[in-house]
Scaffold this active site. Sequence first.
Site, PDB file in Angstrom:
ATOM      1  N   PRO A  56     -52.248  21.599  52.174  1.00 41.43           N
ATOM      2  CA  PRO A  56     -53.041  20.573  52.846  1.00 41.43           C
ATOM      3  C   PRO A  56     -52.278  19.759  53.890  1.00 41.43           C
ATOM      4  O   PRO A  56     -51.104  19.440  53.707  1.00 41.43           O
ATOM      5  CB  PRO A  56     -53.506  19.659  51.699  1.00 41.43           C
ATOM      6  CG  PRO A  56     -52.612  19.980  50.553  1.00 41.43           C
ATOM      7  CD  PRO A  56     -52.207  21.408  50.727  1.00 41.43           C
ATOM      8  N   ASN A  57     -53.010  19.473  54.954  1.00 42.72           N
ATOM      9  CA  ASN A  57     -52.554  18.613  56.056  1.00 42.72           C
ATOM     10  C   ASN A  57     -51.546  19.271  56.986  1.00 42.72           C
ATOM     11  O   ASN A  57     -51.174  18.679  58.004  1.00 42.72           O
ATOM     12  CB  ASN A  57     -51.993  17.270  55.533  1.00 42.72           C
ATOM     13  CG  ASN A  57     -53.040  16.505  54.746  1.00 42.72           C
ATOM     14  OD1 ASN A  57     -54.131  16.266  55.261  1.00 42.72           O
ATOM     15  ND2 ASN A  57     -52.754  16.162  53.499  1.00 42.72           N
ATOM     16  N   ARG A  72     -49.683  14.569  62.793  1.00 42.73           N
ATOM     17  CA  ARG A  72     -49.344  13.943  61.523  1.00 42.73           C
ATOM     18  C   ARG A  72     -47.889  13.453  61.492  1.00 42.73           C
ATOM     19  O   ARG A  72     -46.965  14.262  61.642  1.00 42.73           O
ATOM     20  CB  ARG A  72     -49.543  15.037  60.471  1.00 42.73           C
ATOM     21  CG  ARG A  72     -49.058  14.718  59.140  1.00 42.73           C
ATOM     22  CD  ARG A  72     -49.083  15.927  58.252  1.00 42.73           C
ATOM     23  NE  ARG A  72     -48.867  15.457  56.909  1.00 42.73           N
ATOM     24  CZ  ARG A  72     -48.448  16.198  55.921  1.00 42.73           C
ATOM     25  NH1 ARG A  72     -48.239  17.486  56.106  1.00 42.73           N
ATOM     26  NH2 ARG A  72     -48.271  15.667  54.743  1.00 42.73           N
ATOM     27  N   TYR A 127     -42.516  15.091  60.576  1.00 45.34           N
ATOM     28  CA  TYR A 127     -42.861  16.516  60.675  1.00 45.34           C
ATOM     29  C   TYR A 127     -42.711  17.099  62.078  1.00 45.34           C
ATOM     30  O   TYR A 127     -42.916  18.300  62.260  1.00 45.34           O
ATOM     31  CB  TYR A 127     -44.289  16.743  60.153  1.00 45.34           C
ATOM     32  CG  TYR A 127     -44.439  16.342  58.695  1.00 45.34           C
ATOM     33  CD1 TYR A 127     -43.783  17.048  57.690  1.00 45.34           C
ATOM     34  CD2 TYR A 127     -45.199  15.235  58.317  1.00 45.34           C
ATOM     35  CE1 TYR A 127     -43.887  16.676  56.362  1.00 45.34           C
ATOM     36  CE2 TYR A 127     -45.318  14.855  56.991  1.00 45.34           C
ATOM     37  CZ  TYR A 127     -44.659  15.580  56.014  1.00 45.34           C
ATOM     38  OH  TYR A 127     -44.759  15.214  54.695  1.00 45.34           O
ATOM     39  N   ASN A 142     -45.392  26.872  51.569  1.00 47.41           N
ATOM     40  CA  ASN A 142     -45.247  25.416  51.638  1.00 47.41           C
ATOM     41  C   ASN A 142     -46.538  24.847  51.049  1.00 47.41           C
ATOM     42  O   ASN A 142     -47.532  24.699  51.762  1.00 47.41           O
ATOM     43  CB  ASN A 142     -45.050  24.937  53.073  1.00 47.41           C
ATOM     44  CG  ASN A 142     -44.825  23.440  53.144  1.00 47.41           C
ATOM     45  OD1 ASN A 142     -45.009  22.729  52.141  1.00 47.41           O
ATOM     46  ND2 ASN A 142     -44.432  22.949  54.295  1.00 47.41           N
ATOM     47  N   ALA A 198     -48.559  18.786  49.656  1.00 51.58           N
ATOM     48  CA  ALA A 198     -48.671  17.828  48.548  1.00 51.58           C
ATOM     49  C   ALA A 198     -48.913  18.518  47.204  1.00 51.58           C
ATOM     50  O   ALA A 198     -48.538  17.979  46.153  1.00 51.58           O
ATOM     51  CB  ALA A 198     -49.780  16.828  48.835  1.00 51.58           C
ATOM     52  N   HIS A 240     -46.201  19.036  44.388  1.00 53.67           N
ATOM     53  CA  HIS A 240     -45.824  18.030  43.403  1.00 53.67           C
ATOM     54  C   HIS A 240     -46.869  17.845  42.309  1.00 53.67           C
ATOM     55  O   HIS A 240     -46.683  17.015  41.420  1.00 53.67           O
ATOM     56  CB  HIS A 240     -45.578  16.701  44.119  1.00 53.67           C
ATOM     57  CG  HIS A 240     -44.854  16.843  45.430  1.00 53.67           C
ATOM     58  ND1 HIS A 240     -43.590  17.386  45.514  1.00 53.67           N
ATOM     59  CD2 HIS A 240     -45.231  16.576  46.717  1.00 53.67           C
ATOM     60  CE1 HIS A 240     -43.213  17.415  46.792  1.00 53.67           C
ATOM     61  NE2 HIS A 240     -44.196  16.935  47.534  1.00 53.67           N
ATOM     62  N   ASP A 268     -48.911  28.724  38.336  1.00 54.07           N
ATOM     63  CA  ASP A 268     -49.393  29.804  37.473  1.00 54.07           C
ATOM     64  C   ASP A 268     -49.806  31.024  38.289  1.00 54.07           C
ATOM     65  O   ASP A 268     -49.583  32.170  37.862  1.00 54.07           O
ATOM     66  CB  ASP A 268     -50.574  29.321  36.624  1.00 54.07           C
ATOM     67  CG  ASP A 268     -50.129  28.441  35.454  1.00 54.07           C
ATOM     68  OD1 ASP A 268     -48.916  28.361  35.188  1.00 54.07           O
ATOM     69  OD2 ASP A 268     -51.012  27.841  34.804  1.00 54.07           O
ATOM     70  N   GLU A 303     -39.908  28.920  48.535  1.00 58.07           N
ATOM     71  CA  GLU A 303     -40.550  27.626  48.791  1.00 58.07           C
ATOM     72  C   GLU A 303     -39.953  27.042  50.067  1.00 58.07           C
ATOM     73  O   GLU A 303     -38.729  27.076  50.244  1.00 58.07           O
ATOM     74  CB  GLU A 303     -40.254  26.715  47.604  1.00 58.07           C
ATOM     75  CG  GLU A 303     -40.738  25.301  47.749  1.00 58.07           C
ATOM     76  CD  GLU A 303     -40.264  24.414  46.580  1.00 58.07           C
ATOM     77  OE1 GLU A 303     -39.392  24.854  45.782  1.00 58.07           O
ATOM     78  OE2 GLU A 303     -40.765  23.288  46.473  1.00 58.07           O
ATOM     79  N   HIS A 353     -40.142  23.572  52.831  1.00 59.59           N
ATOM     80  CA  HIS A 353     -40.644  22.257  53.226  1.00 59.59           C
ATOM     81  C   HIS A 353     -40.027  21.882  54.555  1.00 59.59           C
ATOM     82  O   HIS A 353     -38.816  22.091  54.765  1.00 59.59           O
ATOM     83  CB  HIS A 353     -40.287  21.194  52.176  1.00 59.59           C
ATOM     84  CG  HIS A 353     -40.904  21.478  50.857  1.00 59.59           C
ATOM     85  ND1 HIS A 353     -42.234  21.280  50.606  1.00 59.59           N
ATOM     86  CD2 HIS A 353     -40.376  22.025  49.735  1.00 59.59           C
ATOM     87  CE1 HIS A 353     -42.506  21.661  49.372  1.00 59.59           C
ATOM     88  NE2 HIS A 353     -41.392  22.127  48.819  1.00 59.59           N
ATOM     89  N   SER A 356     -39.771  18.794  55.780  1.00 64.67           N
ATOM     90  CA  SER A 356     -38.932  17.605  55.586  1.00 64.67           C
ATOM     91  C   SER A 356     -37.971  17.816  54.420  1.00 64.67           C
ATOM     92  O   SER A 356     -38.136  18.752  53.621  1.00 64.67           O
ATOM     93  CB  SER A 356     -39.816  16.385  55.317  1.00 64.67           C
ATOM     94  OG  SER A 356     -40.493  16.538  54.080  1.00 64.67           O
ATOM     95  N   ARG A 368     -36.744  11.844  50.024  1.00 65.17           N
ATOM     96  CA  ARG A 368     -37.924  11.006  50.238  1.00 65.17           C
ATOM     97  C   ARG A 368     -38.333  10.325  48.914  1.00 65.17           C
ATOM     98  O   ARG A 368     -37.507  10.098  48.056  1.00 65.17           O
ATOM     99  CB  ARG A 368     -39.037  11.862  50.859  1.00 65.17           C
ATOM    100  CG  ARG A 368     -38.633  12.410  52.242  1.00 65.17           C
ATOM    101  CD  ARG A 368     -39.724  13.231  52.876  1.00 65.17           C
ATOM    102  NE  ARG A 368     -40.918  12.428  53.131  1.00 65.17           N
ATOM    103  CZ  ARG A 368     -42.100  12.955  53.460  1.00 65.17           C
ATOM    104  NH1 ARG A 368     -42.219  14.287  53.570  1.00 65.17           N
ATOM    105  NH2 ARG A 368     -43.131  12.176  53.680  1.00 65.17           N
ATOM    106  N   ARG A 388     -41.943  13.100  45.349  1.00 66.28           N
ATOM    107  CA  ARG A 388     -41.814  14.380  46.063  1.00 66.28           C
ATOM    108  C   ARG A 388     -40.695  15.235  45.486  1.00 66.28           C
ATOM    109  O   ARG A 388     -40.409  16.325  45.963  1.00 66.28           O
ATOM    110  CB  ARG A 388     -41.554  14.144  47.551  1.00 66.28           C
ATOM    111  CG  ARG A 388     -42.722  13.482  48.253  1.00 66.28           C
ATOM    112  CD  ARG A 388     -42.528  13.406  49.753  1.00 66.28           C
ATOM    113  NE  ARG A 388     -43.373  12.376  50.304  1.00 66.28           N
ATOM    114  CZ  ARG A 388     -44.662  12.536  50.642  1.00 66.28           C
ATOM    115  NH1 ARG A 388     -45.236  13.713  50.514  1.00 66.28           N
ATOM    116  NH2 ARG A 388     -45.374  11.534  51.115  1.00 66.28           N
TER     117      ARG A 388
HETATM  118  C1  DQA Z   1     -44.064  18.891  52.806  1.00 66.23           C
HETATM  119  C2  DQA Z   1     -43.534  17.766  51.908  1.00 66.23           C
HETATM  120  C3  DQA Z   1     -44.608  17.291  50.954  1.00 66.23           C
HETATM  121  O1  DQA Z   1     -44.099  16.266  50.110  1.00 66.23           O
HETATM  122  C4  DQA Z   1     -45.778  16.735  51.721  1.00 66.23           C
HETATM  123  O2  DQA Z   1     -46.816  16.360  50.853  1.00 66.23           O
HETATM  124  C5  DQA Z   1     -46.279  17.678  52.756  1.00 66.23           C
HETATM  125  C6  DQA Z   1     -45.322  18.474  53.532  1.00 66.23           C
HETATM  126  C7  DQA Z   1     -43.032  19.327  53.849  1.00 66.23           C
HETATM  127  O3  DQA Z   1     -43.236  20.390  54.429  1.00 66.23           O
HETATM  128  O4  DQA Z   1     -42.069  18.614  54.118  1.00 66.23           O
HETATM  129  O5  DQA Z   1     -47.465  17.720  53.046  1.00 66.23           O
HETATM  130  O6  DQA Z   1     -44.335  20.009  51.986  1.00 66.23           O
END
Ligand code: DQA
Length: 145
Positions: free
Chosen positions: A9-10, A17, A22, A74, A77, A80, A87, A98, A100, A102, A107, A111
């Site tokens: 998401p996002n 954003r 980011y 990735n 959110a 977490h 699963d 995985e 990310h 950031s 942080r 997170r």
């Molecule tokens: C994120 C870090 C997450 O904590 C956050 O909710 C994101 C982006 C990152 O790519 O740094 O949406 O996964």
Amino acid sequence: MNVLVLNGPNLNMLGIREPGIYGTQTYDDLEDLCHAAGAEAGFETVGVFQSNHEGDLVDAIQEARGVYDGIVINPAAYTHTSIAILDALKAVGLPAVEVHISDVDSREPFRQTSYAGMACFARVAGEGLQGYAHAIRMLAEHLEA
Ligand code: DQA
């Protein structure tokens, strides 16, 4: 070799954003980067998918079985919070990295828990969008080993 890059998401809001965290590159830029990095690492197919919905991400992981050789994820959110994504990754058993954008570890405390990461053999964080290229290379090396 085929790789699926999954984004939670996002991440479709990249460029708009929180650019201080980011960056200013867009989600389209991220897609282009993944296709280029995947081709360079020797992947024939690079699937890139984003959803704001947990169940859609679970479906995409399940549908990757038999189609893709590995996953770069990735979960944003959902990293977490989502035991369902953890699963699903365990269920399909595909090697996963995985990623990310950031540096999540520096942080907020919330997170610093990663459920999805428990099903991943490696993690890249804090390298910006280029972290996806790094994660794709790590997956390729893992598959070739
Ligand atoms: C994120 C870090 C997450 O904590 C956050 O909710 C994101 C982006 C990152 O790519 O740094 O949406 O996964």
